[in-house]
Design a protein around this motif. Sequence first.
Motif: not given
Length: 181
Positions: A127-134
């Motif tokens: 969850d510390l990676l923007p790509a995960t949320h994207a």
Amino acid sequence: VMVRENVTGTLRRLQLTGIGAGVLLLGVTLSQMAAAAIQVPITFGAAVAMGFQNNGSLVLAMAIGFLVALSAVGVGLIVACFARNDGEATNLASVALVPMIFLSGALFPMPAVPLFAFSGQTVELYDLLPATHAAEAMRQVLIFGAGPGDIAYELGMMVVLSVLLFAIGVALYQRLRLQRG
């Protein structure tokens, strides 16, 4: 782009004009976001041409694409701080971005690695990676037809993480490249 500006001496010439770091980096960011404005619809068009059937808002999906592009610009600025030429920039960017995409869960589900809970939401390592949320927001919007309220957590985290990466990139670039003069 920023590495090339440094290598060719354009960055030094721009500094001599008295242009502020903020204006320079804003211009670069706007040009990269303009490129994203072209790339994101082309990507969606290619997906549709290959048979993808969208169930959600393309406008919302494009907004998600622009948010993740902002984080990519931030990573690009960070890479530009340490690369001496175009080849190094490409290699460093690959070293940074490929694991981010790989660990985002876009390719396959990642195992749970909980770090802590916040407001009833378990925050995991990925969850510390923007790509995960994207990736999750795109999946929810395009496959399940989710709206902004349904993906509020993902949107909020993308905004926070993208702005954070971008701010780190700007601060590092100003300190390591623009103030060296």
